[in-house]
Design a protein around this motif. Structure first.
Motif, PDB file in Angstrom:
ATOM      1  N   SER A 132      -7.471 -45.656 -77.301  1.00 55.29           N
ATOM      2  CA  SER A 132      -7.361 -46.251 -75.972  1.00 55.29           C
ATOM      3  C   SER A 132      -6.617 -47.583 -76.037  1.00 55.29           C
ATOM      4  O   SER A 132      -6.490 -48.199 -77.096  1.00 55.29           O
ATOM      5  CB  SER A 132      -8.749 -46.467 -75.368  1.00 55.29           C
ATOM      6  OG  SER A 132      -9.525 -47.305 -76.213  1.00 55.29           O
ATOM      7  N   ALA A 133      -6.125 -48.021 -74.887  1.00 56.44           N
ATOM      8  CA  ALA A 133      -5.451 -49.314 -74.792  1.00 56.44           C
ATOM      9  C   ALA A 133      -6.468 -50.443 -74.965  1.00 56.44           C
ATOM     10  O   ALA A 133      -7.673 -50.257 -74.804  1.00 56.44           O
ATOM     11  CB  ALA A 133      -4.736 -49.433 -73.450  1.00 56.44           C
ATOM     12  N   THR A 138      -2.571 -53.893 -73.400  1.00 56.41           N
ATOM     13  CA  THR A 138      -1.604 -53.661 -74.471  1.00 56.41           C
ATOM     14  C   THR A 138      -2.070 -52.504 -75.346  1.00 56.41           C
ATOM     15  O   THR A 138      -3.254 -52.160 -75.383  1.00 56.41           O
ATOM     16  CB  THR A 138      -1.421 -54.916 -75.339  1.00 56.41           C
ATOM     17  OG1 THR A 138      -2.691 -55.256 -75.942  1.00 56.41           O
ATOM     18  CG2 THR A 138      -0.934 -56.088 -74.505  1.00 56.41           C
ATOM     19  N   ARG A 139      -1.122 -51.913 -76.058  1.00 56.47           N
ATOM     20  CA  ARG A 139      -1.444 -50.766 -76.896  1.00 56.47           C
ATOM     21  C   ARG A 139      -0.897 -50.972 -78.303  1.00 56.47           C
ATOM     22  O   ARG A 139       0.259 -51.350 -78.481  1.00 56.47           O
ATOM     23  CB  ARG A 139      -0.862 -49.482 -76.302  1.00 56.47           C
ATOM     24  CG  ARG A 139      -1.134 -48.244 -77.137  1.00 56.47           C
ATOM     25  CD  ARG A 139      -0.545 -47.016 -76.488  1.00 56.47           C
ATOM     26  NE  ARG A 139      -1.178 -46.725 -75.221  1.00 56.47           N
ATOM     27  CZ  ARG A 139      -2.330 -46.052 -75.103  1.00 56.47           C
ATOM     28  NH1 ARG A 139      -2.962 -45.651 -76.187  1.00 56.47           N
ATOM     29  NH2 ARG A 139      -2.849 -45.815 -73.926  1.00 56.47           N
ATOM     30  N   THR A 140      -1.739 -50.738 -79.262  1.00 58.04           N
ATOM     31  CA  THR A 140      -1.296 -50.713 -80.647  1.00 58.04           C
ATOM     32  C   THR A 140      -0.904 -49.275 -80.978  1.00 58.04           C
ATOM     33  O   THR A 140      -1.709 -48.361 -80.840  1.00 58.04           O
ATOM     34  CB  THR A 140      -2.415 -51.187 -81.588  1.00 58.04           C
ATOM     35  OG1 THR A 140      -2.716 -52.550 -81.312  1.00 58.04           O
ATOM     36  CG2 THR A 140      -1.977 -51.063 -83.043  1.00 58.04           C
ATOM     37  N   HIS A 141       0.331 -49.093 -81.398  1.00 56.62           N
ATOM     38  CA  HIS A 141       0.817 -47.750 -81.705  1.00 56.62           C
ATOM     39  C   HIS A 141       0.390 -47.392 -83.124  1.00 56.62           C
ATOM     40  O   HIS A 141       0.884 -47.970 -84.097  1.00 56.62           O
ATOM     41  CB  HIS A 141       2.334 -47.693 -81.581  1.00 56.62           C
ATOM     42  CG  HIS A 141       2.821 -48.032 -80.203  1.00 56.62           C
ATOM     43  ND1 HIS A 141       2.841 -47.122 -79.176  1.00 56.62           N
ATOM     44  CD2 HIS A 141       3.280 -49.195 -79.675  1.00 56.62           C
ATOM     45  CE1 HIS A 141       3.296 -47.688 -78.080  1.00 56.62           C
ATOM     46  NE2 HIS A 141       3.569 -48.958 -78.354  1.00 56.62           N
ATOM     47  N   ARG A 288      -2.309 -58.977 -82.146  1.00 57.09           N
ATOM     48  CA  ARG A 288      -2.610 -57.787 -82.920  1.00 57.09           C
ATOM     49  C   ARG A 288      -1.301 -57.085 -83.277  1.00 57.09           C
ATOM     50  O   ARG A 288      -0.257 -57.328 -82.671  1.00 57.09           O
ATOM     51  CB  ARG A 288      -3.502 -56.846 -82.109  1.00 57.09           C
ATOM     52  CG  ARG A 288      -4.865 -57.431 -81.779  1.00 57.09           C
ATOM     53  CD  ARG A 288      -5.590 -56.561 -80.759  1.00 57.09           C
ATOM     54  NE  ARG A 288      -5.783 -55.203 -81.269  1.00 57.09           N
ATOM     55  CZ  ARG A 288      -6.758 -54.840 -82.106  1.00 57.09           C
ATOM     56  NH1 ARG A 288      -7.635 -55.759 -82.500  1.00 57.09           N
ATOM     57  NH2 ARG A 288      -6.879 -53.618 -82.520  1.00 57.09           N
ATOM     58  N   PRO A 289      -1.324 -56.182 -84.250  1.00 60.23           N
ATOM     59  CA  PRO A 289      -0.087 -55.480 -84.623  1.00 60.23           C
ATOM     60  C   PRO A 289       0.467 -54.671 -83.452  1.00 60.23           C
ATOM     61  O   PRO A 289      -0.275 -54.148 -82.631  1.00 60.23           O
ATOM     62  CB  PRO A 289      -0.535 -54.557 -85.762  1.00 60.23           C
ATOM     63  CG  PRO A 289      -1.836 -55.105 -86.241  1.00 60.23           C
ATOM     64  CD  PRO A 289      -2.472 -55.774 -85.072  1.00 60.23           C
ATOM     65  N   ASP A 290       1.800 -54.575 -83.403  1.00 61.79           N
ATOM     66  CA  ASP A 290       2.436 -53.647 -82.464  1.00 61.79           C
ATOM     67  C   ASP A 290       2.328 -52.221 -82.991  1.00 61.79           C
ATOM     68  O   ASP A 290       2.166 -51.275 -82.225  1.00 61.79           O
ATOM     69  CB  ASP A 290       3.929 -53.971 -82.301  1.00 61.79           C
ATOM     70  CG  ASP A 290       4.170 -55.404 -81.853  1.00 61.79           C
ATOM     71  OD1 ASP A 290       3.526 -55.810 -80.871  1.00 61.79           O
ATOM     72  OD2 ASP A 290       4.983 -56.085 -82.481  1.00 61.79           O
TER      73      ASP A 290
END
Length: 462
Positions: A132-133, A138-141, A288-290
């Motif tokens: 989940s976002a 934002t979303r970590t891929h 946080r990391p992308d």
């Protein structure tokens, strides 16, 4: 306990029991009742007939007497002690029949038969979701890199991809989840000293509420070309504390245990999230990391199950064009199909053709694509017209063999002899060498687009 009668045609084996049990379940359901086929951890079946809201129809009034002996005979050793049960006689019928783990029979999705499969390990293959976002939207891929068999260049590809993404300005975290055979660490760390702890420590310490202050993430010594890019690494095994035995095997023997309130899959997800949080605390940007690259263990294993089914929004499946690769993926895809997870999992997947040799007119890649399509056809919808209308359902997911955006269409990594003897740990700038660039020239741009896209979308973004 009374042993089940031996079937007339010889003993029923494990693989034969499921279709036999479901055939009987559908016969019972045809009388107008809902049926739950429950398979225990040894593979034995119990068919539960839901009679809670209605009396059984006349055809099933003598359920146990008419069908009990037949169930025992048909299923042999894979018939439970009570192969037929009425829900009205079960104390926990409501919870059992409403279990979120039960699925509709994939072969007959419109039927009144559901299946509840209980296993000792591997259950996470049958529970597919997308991360989940975050709370702020934002979303970590998260991308899993997986190979059914080892030795396909997965770890080197992970390191090359991580550097490429960091060069593009992304904050990248590589997590080594190959706990039984850690390997990607030295390549990604690029000379940086590993932290005292690793993923295995996070799993062990968090089980007893003792994980605060663990140092399990380190910034790579690689300097991305973009001033905004960062490359971080979370090893499976830390370097330990001087003077204290690390006891890696002792820790490893305990990481898979469930703890009150959290199964192994929950704990592994929490461990990955803890690594992401550490990057936010210690990084230059405070973010946080992308992108998180999860280097998964090979084979059909619980770590791979959680990594692919739950932790990632994209899984790159590595393979070479041989019988062992395709049989392994065929078995895995068949498991997703039988558990009803095909629609949820198929658009998370993309094949990677690793170590592609030079071949006339691209014959190797053509053969790879054909074999991959044969495997993925298990997960695709049957492209047949609807009865009566002779029209295709526009929502069917059934890509053609030539569809370049389909999960089965291979992303190539070329075989280059120089890669065999490359010392990526001690050679600076190895990723810029001509033979490395040639090997990954097709892989890097395609993988980057897939990784930075919204889940189950083809539009990449930054």
């Amino acid at each position: 306990m009374t042993l089940a009668p031996k079937p007339a045609g010889g003993p029923v084996r494990f693989a034969e029991a499921r279709p036999l049990a479901l055939a009987l379940a559908h016969e019972l359901a045809a009388a107008g009742v809902n049926v739950l086929a429950v398979r225990d951890v040894q593979g034995r079946f119990t068919l539960i007939i839901d009679d809670r809201a209605q009396q059984l129809p006349p055809a099933l009034e003598n359920l146990e007497e008419d069908y009990g002996p037949r169930a025992a005979r048909d299923l042999g050793a894979y018939a439970a002690d009570r192969p037929l049960m009425r829900a009205s006689g079960l104390f926990s019928a409501g919870a059992l029949l409403a279990s979120e783990r039960s699925v509709t029979d994939p072969e007959h999705p419109a039927s009144r038969v559901r299946v509840l499969d209980n296993t000792v390990v591997g259950e996470d293959w049958a529970h597919v979701s997308v991360p989940s976002a975050e709370a702020d939207g934002t979303r970590t891929h998260r991308t899993a890199l997986y190979g059914f068999k080892g030795g396909v260049g997965r770890s080197t590809a992970t390191a090359v991809l991580a550097r490429h993404l960091a060069d593009q300005g992304h904050i990248v975290l590589v997590v080594d989840l190959d706990l039984e055979s850690p390997g990607v660490g030295p390549i990604v760390a690029a000379g940086a000293e590993l932290p005292p702890h690793g993923i295995v420590d996070q799993l062990v310490e968090s089980a007893v509420g003792n994980d605060e202050g663990l140092e399990h993430v380190v910034r790579s010594a690689y300097t991305p070309r973009s001033g905004r890019g960062e490359l971080w690494f979370a090893p499976a095994r830390g370097q330990g504390t001087p003077g204290i035995p690390y006891a890696y095997v002792d820790k490893l023997n305990r990481v898979y245990a469930d703890v009150p309130g959290a199964g192994f899959s929950d704990r592994l997800e929490q461990a990955v999230r803890a690594c992401e949080d550490a990057v936010a605390r210690n990084g230059d940007s405070g973010r946080r990391p992308d992108v998180v690259l999860l280097d998964s263990r090979a084979g059909i294993h619980d770590i791979a199950a959680v990594t692919i089914s739950r932790l990632c929004d994209l899984a790159l499946l590595f393979g070479t064009d041989n019988a062992q690769t395709w049989q392994g993926y065929r078995d895995l895809f068949a498991a997703w199909l039988s558990s009803g997870q095909a629609p949820a999992i198929r658009e998370k997947l993309r094949m990677v053709a690793s170590m592609v040799p030079d071949s006339p007119q691209g014959s190797y890649l053509r053969s790879f694509r054909e074999h991959a399509w044969e495997c993925f056809s298990l997960l695709y919808d049957d492209d047949v017209p609807a009865p009566g209308t002779n029209e295709l359902d526009p929502n069917l997911f059934s890509p053609s063999l030539e569809d370049e955006a389909a999960p089965h269409h291979p992303v190539p990594i070329l075989f280059e002899p120089g890669l065999v003897g490359l010392d990526a740990v001690t050679v600076p700038g190895w990723q810029d060498r001509a033979f490395v660039q040639a090997a990954y020239q097709g892989f890097l741009p395609t993988a980057t687009l897939l990784i930075t896209a919204d889940p189950q979308s083809s539009k990449g973004h930054r």
